[in-house]
Design a protein around this motif. Structure first.
Motif, short mmCIF file in Angstrom:
data_model
loop_
_atom_site.label_atom_id
_atom_site.label_comp_id
_atom_site.label_asym_id
_atom_site.label_seq_id
_atom_site.Cartn_x
_atom_site.Cartn_y
_atom_site.Cartn_z
N UNK A 169 0.83 -1.20 0.00
CA UNK A 169 0.00 0.00 0.00
C UNK A 169 0.87 1.26 0.00
N UNK A 170 1.97 1.21 0.74
CA UNK A 170 2.87 2.36 0.79
C UNK A 170 3.50 2.63 -0.58
N UNK A 171 3.86 1.57 -1.29
CA UNK A 171 4.42 1.74 -2.64
C UNK A 171 3.38 2.36 -3.57
N UNK A 172 2.13 1.89 -3.47
CA UNK A 172 1.07 2.44 -4.32
C UNK A 172 0.82 3.92 -4.03
N UNK A 173 1.02 4.34 -2.79
CA UNK A 173 0.80 5.74 -2.44
C UNK A 173 1.99 6.63 -2.77
N UNK A 174 3.20 6.10 -2.63
CA UNK A 174 4.40 6.91 -2.83
C UNK A 174 4.79 7.04 -4.30
N UNK A 175 4.47 6.05 -5.11
CA UNK A 175 4.93 6.07 -6.51
C UNK A 175 4.45 7.29 -7.28
N UNK A 176 3.17 7.67 -7.23
CA UNK A 176 2.76 8.89 -7.96
C UNK A 176 3.44 10.15 -7.42
N UNK A 177 3.67 10.19 -6.11
CA UNK A 177 4.33 11.37 -5.53
C UNK A 177 5.78 11.45 -5.98
N UNK A 178 6.45 10.31 -6.03
CA UNK A 178 7.82 10.30 -6.53
C UNK A 178 7.87 10.69 -8.00
N UNK A 179 6.89 10.20 -8.77
CA UNK A 179 6.83 10.59 -10.17
C UNK A 179 6.63 12.08 -10.35
N UNK A 194 11.33 14.43 -21.02
CA UNK A 194 12.13 13.63 -20.09
C UNK A 194 11.60 13.76 -18.66
N UNK A 195 11.14 14.98 -18.31
CA UNK A 195 10.61 15.18 -16.96
C UNK A 195 9.30 14.43 -16.76
N UNK A 196 8.48 14.36 -17.79
CA UNK A 196 7.20 13.68 -17.68
C UNK A 196 7.33 12.15 -17.61
N UNK A 197 8.50 11.63 -17.93
CA UNK A 197 8.71 10.18 -17.83
C UNK A 197 8.47 9.68 -16.41
N UNK A 198 8.90 10.44 -15.43
CA UNK A 198 8.77 9.97 -14.05
C UNK A 198 7.31 9.94 -13.61
N UNK A 199 6.51 10.90 -14.09
CA UNK A 199 5.07 10.87 -13.75
C UNK A 199 4.42 9.63 -14.33
N UNK A 200 4.71 9.34 -15.60
CA UNK A 200 4.15 8.14 -16.22
C UNK A 200 4.62 6.87 -15.50
N UNK A 201 5.91 6.84 -15.15
CA UNK A 201 6.43 5.66 -14.45
C UNK A 201 5.79 5.50 -13.08
N UNK A 202 5.58 6.61 -12.37
CA UNK A 202 4.93 6.53 -11.06
C UNK A 202 3.53 5.96 -11.16
N UNK A 203 2.78 6.38 -12.17
CA UNK A 203 1.42 5.85 -12.35
C UNK A 203 1.45 4.39 -12.78
N UNK A 204 2.42 4.02 -13.61
CA UNK A 204 2.53 2.63 -14.05
C UNK A 204 2.80 1.70 -12.87
N UNK A 205 3.59 2.18 -11.91
CA UNK A 205 3.87 1.38 -10.71
C UNK A 205 2.69 1.38 -9.76
N UNK A 206 2.05 2.54 -9.59
CA UNK A 206 1.02 2.69 -8.56
C UNK A 206 -0.27 1.96 -8.90
N UNK A 207 -0.70 2.01 -10.15
CA UNK A 207 -2.02 1.44 -10.50
C UNK A 207 -2.07 -0.07 -10.28
N UNK A 208 -1.12 -0.86 -10.81
CA UNK A 208 -1.18 -2.31 -10.51
C UNK A 208 -1.00 -2.63 -9.03
#
Length: 234
Positions: A123-133, A166-180
């Motif tokens: 749950x913590x990973x799902x919450x932190x990933x978008x913020x890190x992105x 390049x900056x938007x890559x991290x937002x996309x990656x954060x959502x890709x990690x958080x949603x699953x």
């Protein structure tokens, strides 16, 4: 894109995202390990299977207490030990019912705590990933505008656009990690919650049948006969 060029391109894409994207990659690996490990734990523990418990409850309701306890002792279902404690305590008239219930609650809490282990980090990973992105995107945008400000009076728009994607890559990656991760957490939590509800129902059925049986033993003639005796007394 050939198979040989896929891996270098992927590494280059991760490097373009900066250190935040590397952190998100590590979190994705941790989330995958937690999901697979938790699924294997629930599957091997037999969470959701109550066939032996239902058979034991049927024998318990039929006053075959020895058969009910035998079924539970030979069962590998996770709820079997808890139901066995409830049945032994309910069958022993020398043990206080409140103590039995406390012991059942203690074992149930321990069982559920073990089943929920690992869900909190997921749950913590799902919450932190978008913020890190989002953090990576903000840092990338700052770097892009810094490059734009140092390019002089005639800035190149390609510098800004390259820095933005390049900056938007991290937002996309954060959502890709958080949603699953969020979906898997909700699914695993729902399985454990259904197991908890079924466990509570089984324990309640043990105690309610024991209470009904004890009342019948105290007054074998039943409540109707009690009413008739009370009426005849007057």
């Amino acid at each position: 894109m050939t198979p040989r060029s896929a891996s270098p391109d992927l590494i280059a894409l991760v490097q373009a995202g900066g250190p935040v994207l590397w952190v998100l990659c590590a979190l994705s690996v941790a989330a995958l390990a937690l999901i697979v490990g938790k699924w294997l734990q629930l599957a091997s523990a037999g969470v959701g299977r109550f066939r032996d418990v239902e058979s034991a409850l049927s024998a318990w309701r039929g006053d075959s207490r020895g058969r009910a306890l035998e079924i539970l002792e030979n069962s590998r279902e996770p709820a079997a030990p808890v139901i066995g404690v409830a049945m032994r305590g309910a069958a022993d008239s020398g043990v206080d019912d409140e103590c039995v219930r406390e012991e059942v609650v203690r074992q149930s809490v321990g069982l559920l705590t073990g089943l929920r282990a690992g869900l909190r980090p997921l749950e913590l990973i799902a919450q932190l990933s978008p913020l890190l992105g989002l953090l990576g995107t903000v840092l990338g945008m700052i770097a892009a505008f810094q490059q734009l400000s140092t390019s002089g009076s005639q800035p190149d728009p390609s510098v800004l656009s390259g820095g933005i994607w390049q900056a938007l890559l991290t937002t996309a990656a954060g959502l890709i990690v958080a949603i699953p991760a969020l979906f898997a957490h909700a699914w695993l939590e729902s399985r454990i919650e259904r197991f908890r509800t079924s466990l509570e129902d089984a324990v309640t059925r043990v105690f309610t049948h024991a209470a009904t049986a004890s009342r019948v033993q105290r007054d074998p003639e039943g409540p109707v006969a009690v009413g008739e005796r009370a009426a005849n007394a007057y």
